[in-house]
Design an enzyme around this catalytic site. Structure first.
Site, short mmCIF file in Angstrom:
data_model
loop_
_atom_site.label_atom_id
_atom_site.label_comp_id
_atom_site.label_asym_id
_atom_site.label_seq_id
_atom_site.Cartn_x
_atom_site.Cartn_y
_atom_site.Cartn_z
N GLY A 32 65.52 9.43 -26.75
CA GLY A 32 64.20 9.81 -27.25
C GLY A 32 64.22 11.12 -28.02
O GLY A 32 65.28 11.54 -28.50
N HIS A 35 64.58 11.72 -34.06
CA HIS A 35 64.62 12.45 -35.34
C HIS A 35 65.29 11.55 -36.37
O HIS A 35 65.67 10.40 -36.05
CB HIS A 35 65.36 13.78 -35.17
CG HIS A 35 66.71 13.65 -34.50
ND1 HIS A 35 67.74 12.93 -35.06
CD2 HIS A 35 67.18 14.13 -33.32
CE1 HIS A 35 68.80 13.00 -34.27
NE2 HIS A 35 68.49 13.70 -33.20
N HIS A 38 68.42 9.50 -35.36
CA HIS A 38 68.16 8.27 -34.62
C HIS A 38 67.59 7.19 -35.55
O HIS A 38 67.97 6.03 -35.49
CB HIS A 38 67.10 8.50 -33.53
CG HIS A 38 67.50 9.50 -32.48
ND1 HIS A 38 66.85 10.70 -32.33
CD2 HIS A 38 68.45 9.46 -31.53
CE1 HIS A 38 67.38 11.35 -31.32
NE2 HIS A 38 68.36 10.64 -30.82
N GLN A 62 74.24 11.89 -17.05
CA GLN A 62 75.15 12.46 -18.05
C GLN A 62 74.93 13.95 -18.25
O GLN A 62 75.57 14.57 -19.09
CB GLN A 62 75.07 11.69 -19.37
CG GLN A 62 73.78 11.87 -20.14
CD GLN A 62 73.71 10.91 -21.31
OE1 GLN A 62 73.61 9.71 -21.15
NE2 GLN A 62 73.79 11.44 -22.53
N GLY A 148 75.91 6.89 -33.31
CA GLY A 148 76.11 7.85 -34.39
C GLY A 148 77.47 8.52 -34.30
O GLY A 148 77.95 8.83 -33.20
N GLN A 149 78.07 8.77 -35.45
CA GLN A 149 79.32 9.54 -35.48
C GLN A 149 79.10 10.96 -34.99
O GLN A 149 80.03 11.67 -34.61
CB GLN A 149 79.90 9.56 -36.90
CG GLN A 149 81.31 10.15 -36.95
CD GLN A 149 81.77 10.50 -38.33
OE1 GLN A 149 81.61 9.69 -39.25
NE2 GLN A 149 82.33 11.69 -38.50
N GLN A 154 81.79 9.98 -27.86
CA GLN A 154 80.99 8.95 -27.20
C GLN A 154 81.24 7.58 -27.86
O GLN A 154 81.48 6.58 -27.19
CB GLN A 154 79.51 9.34 -27.30
CG GLN A 154 78.54 8.24 -26.94
CD GLN A 154 77.11 8.75 -26.99
OE1 GLN A 154 76.71 9.53 -26.15
NE2 GLN A 154 76.34 8.32 -27.95
P1 AMP Z 1 70.81 10.69 -28.23
O1 AMP Z 1 69.36 10.42 -28.18
O2 AMP Z 1 71.15 12.11 -28.48
O3 AMP Z 1 71.55 10.09 -27.05
O4 AMP Z 1 71.36 9.91 -29.50
C1 AMP Z 1 71.19 8.53 -29.65
C2 AMP Z 1 72.08 8.05 -30.76
O5 AMP Z 1 71.72 8.71 -31.97
C3 AMP Z 1 73.56 8.34 -30.51
O6 AMP Z 1 74.34 7.24 -30.89
C4 AMP Z 1 73.81 9.54 -31.40
O7 AMP Z 1 75.14 9.66 -31.83
C5 AMP Z 1 72.88 9.23 -32.57
N1 AMP Z 1 72.58 10.46 -33.32
C6 AMP Z 1 72.10 11.62 -32.84
N2 AMP Z 1 72.00 12.55 -33.82
C7 AMP Z 1 72.44 11.96 -34.94
C8 AMP Z 1 72.61 12.38 -36.30
N3 AMP Z 1 72.30 13.62 -36.70
N4 AMP Z 1 73.09 11.51 -37.20
C9 AMP Z 1 73.42 10.23 -36.82
N5 AMP Z 1 73.29 9.77 -35.57
C10 AMP Z 1 72.81 10.61 -34.63
#
Ligand code: AMP
Length: 294
Positions: A32, A35, A38, A62, A148-149, A154
């Site tokens: 959540g 941005h 996501h 985590q 996301g890279q 991960q």
């Molecule tokens: P999170 O909510 O932080 O667990 O992220 C969810 C997914 O969004 C994960 O696969 C992240 O790698 C991806 N993600 C987060 N920030 C970015 C970004 N700036 N660019 C691309 N993917 C992202």
């Protein structure tokens, strides 16, 4: 767009959706505070299929002790509104005690790799990540999942888990979305003060410097890493956690850049720990990769 808050309800929704079992179901797991990083994953998923599920779950397992689980931004209404505009079919929002009911005891981990890079300073982090992702895969039963890279380790661990456990899901890794000045977009960027926000560009600057050096022919990892450490030290608000150049196939450090490598770093800006990375392609004239190789 369906908003589904229980595992049971999701499973029953899933039996009839999509109605054809040849259609792909694309899944974007998130914590959540959505941005544009996501949303880029959701857009990629939508290009792939009209059946897209996004999960929102701030996974407690985590986060380590003393980390930001309590403060982690939560903005459910705003998140749901953003997803409505993107043609998402369902949002799955489970709660902690459904995901981890009393008596919960099972974890899955990718041995050794979960202790490398970020796993060194966040020892149980990746065990929490792979476990929750496997649980979500079992509930959502996607055919394709998008990561996301930005969180390269991960993505690499999830790819490994998927292969090792013969999961019937294809993993797509999407490029890092950045602010105009290069800072990788992250839910944690909002913790930064105005001064820290300026200082945070040091991560991107340092990665870029390394890319340029590789383009100019530098192949010695030690030389690159030592110089990157100096650059981060020179920023008064930054405190380096690690900078490493590793083989993206097994996350092991490498000594010479004679093949594709992952350059990853984690830096505290004030109290906020930020991560970033880039792929180095020494065989090509320009090392910055547009297409992810993870
Ligand atoms: P999170 O909510 O932080 O667990 O992220 C969810 C997914 O969004 C994960 O696969 C992240 O790698 C991806 N993600 C987060 N920030 C970015 C970004 N700036 N660019 C691309 N993917 C992202």
């Amino acid at each position: 767009m369906e908003i589904i808050r229980s595992i049971e309800a999701f499973k029953s929704f899933r039996t009839g959706w999509p109605s054809s079992n040849t259609a792909d179901l694309c899944f974007v797991p998130t914590m959540g505070a959505l941005h544009s990083g996501h949303l880029s994953l959701v857009e990629e998923a939508r290009k792939f299929s009209q059946y897209v599920v996004v999960s929102i779950f701030v996974n407690p397992t985590q986060f380590g002790q003393g980390e930001d689980y309590e403060e982690y931004p939560r903005q459910m209404k705003k998140d749901i509104d953003q997803l409505k505009n993107l043609g998402v079919g369902a949002v799955f929002i489970p709660c902690d005690n459904q995901m981890y009911p009393l008596g919960y005891r099972t974890n899955v981990l990718v041995e050794k790799w979960e202790r490398r890079l970020c796993g060194h300073s966040r020892p149980n982090h990746f065990r929490g990540v792979t476990t929750v992702v496997l649980k979500l895969f079992n509930i959502v039963r996607p055919t394709v999942a998008f990561f996301g890279q930005k969180d390269a380790q991960q993505a690499i661990l999830i790819n490994r888990m998927t292969e090792d456990l013969n999961l019937d899901v294809e993993i797509f890794v999407c490029p890092i979305i950045r602010e105009k000045d290069g800072l990788a977009i992250s839910s944690r960027n909002r913790y930064l003060s105005a001064q820290e926000r300026q200082a945070a560009v040091v991560l991107f600057r340092t990665l870029n410097w390394a890319i340029q050096q590789v383009d100019r022919g530098e192949r010695k990892v030690k030389v690159l890493v030592n110089e990157m450490k100096k650059k981060i030290k020179a920023e008064p608000l930054a405190h380096l956690d690690y900078v490493s150049i590793v083989d993206p196939n097994d996350l092991k450090p490498i000594l010479r850049l004679n093949r594709t490598a992952l350059l990853a770093l984690a830096v505290f800006i004030g109290k906020t720990r930020l991560i970033d990375n880039t792929i180095l392609l020494p065989e090509k004239s320009s090392s910055v990769s547009k297409e992810s190789v993870l």
